[in-house]
Scaffold this motif. Sequence first.
Motif, PDB file in Angstrom:
ATOM      1  N   GLY A   1      24.895 -11.032  -2.152  1.00  0.00           N
ATOM      2  CA  GLY A   1      24.744 -11.420  -0.693  1.00  0.00           C
ATOM      3  C   GLY A   1      23.820 -12.479  -0.575  1.00  0.00           C
ATOM      4  O   GLY A   1      23.426 -12.783   0.909  1.00  0.00           O
ATOM      5  N   GLU A   2      23.315 -12.896  -1.594  1.00  0.00           N
ATOM      6  CA  GLU A   2      22.210 -13.770  -1.349  1.00  0.00           C
ATOM      7  C   GLU A   2      22.625 -15.093  -1.397  1.00  0.00           C
ATOM      8  O   GLU A   2      23.530 -15.787  -2.153  1.00  0.00           O
ATOM      9  N   ILE A   3      22.000 -16.006  -0.395  1.00  0.00           N
ATOM     10  CA  ILE A   3      22.270 -17.439  -0.360  1.00  0.00           C
ATOM     11  C   ILE A   3      21.497 -18.279  -1.433  1.00  0.00           C
ATOM     12  O   ILE A   3      20.469 -18.196  -1.273  1.00  0.00           O
ATOM     13  N   ILE A   4      22.032 -18.790  -2.532  1.00  0.00           N
ATOM     14  CA  ILE A   4      21.370 -19.276  -3.521  1.00  0.00           C
ATOM     15  C   ILE A   4      21.373 -20.883  -3.488  1.00  0.00           C
ATOM     16  O   ILE A   4      20.365 -21.626  -4.137  1.00  0.00           O
ATOM     17  N   TRP A   5      22.036 -21.457  -2.289  1.00  0.00           N
ATOM     18  CA  TRP A   5      21.700 -22.975  -2.184  1.00  0.00           C
ATOM     19  C   TRP A   5      22.383 -23.374  -0.807  1.00  0.00           C
ATOM     20  O   TRP A   5      23.261 -22.882  -0.025  1.00  0.00           O
ATOM     21  N   THR A   6      21.596 -24.331  -0.244  1.00  0.00           N
ATOM     22  CA  THR A   6      21.695 -24.620   1.037  1.00  0.00           C
ATOM     23  C   THR A   6      21.613 -26.343   1.063  1.00  0.00           C
ATOM     24  O   THR A   6      20.726 -26.690   0.585  1.00  0.00           O
TER      25      THR A   6
END
Length: 211
Positions: free
Chosen positions: A199-204
């Motif tokens: 559930g981690e956001i690895i790129w924005t």
Amino acid sequence: MTRYLKYSSSLFFACLLSGCVLNQSQKPAPVEQGNGTTTPPLSHHPEQKTPTIQNPPPITAPTTQPQPVPEVPKTTSIDWAATLQPLVANMEHTKGIPAGSVLLVDRIKNSTNGSIQTDNANSALNQALSGSTFSLVTADQLAQAKKTLGISPNDSLNSRGKAIGLARNLNAQYVLYTTTRGDVRAARVQMQLMLVSTGEIIWTGSAKASY
């Protein structure tokens, strides 16, 4: 004897004259009809007028003011290909993403103050990702997974829990979220790549929309 006669004559004439006067002062008796009834004196009654009936005023329908027609929101034309391709290219340079990883692409969410061409935006996003290192979940696969999980076909997966559930059902490793924000005439596009397992956001990434 002669005096007595004169006195008697004077008295006789006096009585005779008084009788004539009495007869003249009496009112004439009413005239009797042939059947023996007496006709009463005629009385005059004033003529009764028939009241005039006035017609009621005609009933007119109340006048209504025309309702203002709401203005149709203007749709802003964004050059989606020019806006999304640089963001997709930047995302591909993220370290640790194996080639051929399965990617579930969420529909673009409009959070601007106007209307945008979301169908064109989603088509342009899938076109930009078609030449990337990701393996994309097809529209048929996504529809079948939504049906299996009881999710509406038009659900945009704004809930992260729904997106993760769909991604796991489709054996996808990543989910991509795209949102347009701000003034529709100067919108910004933001992308977030989430790892399904944690559930981690690895790129924005974020960029100004091209018009």
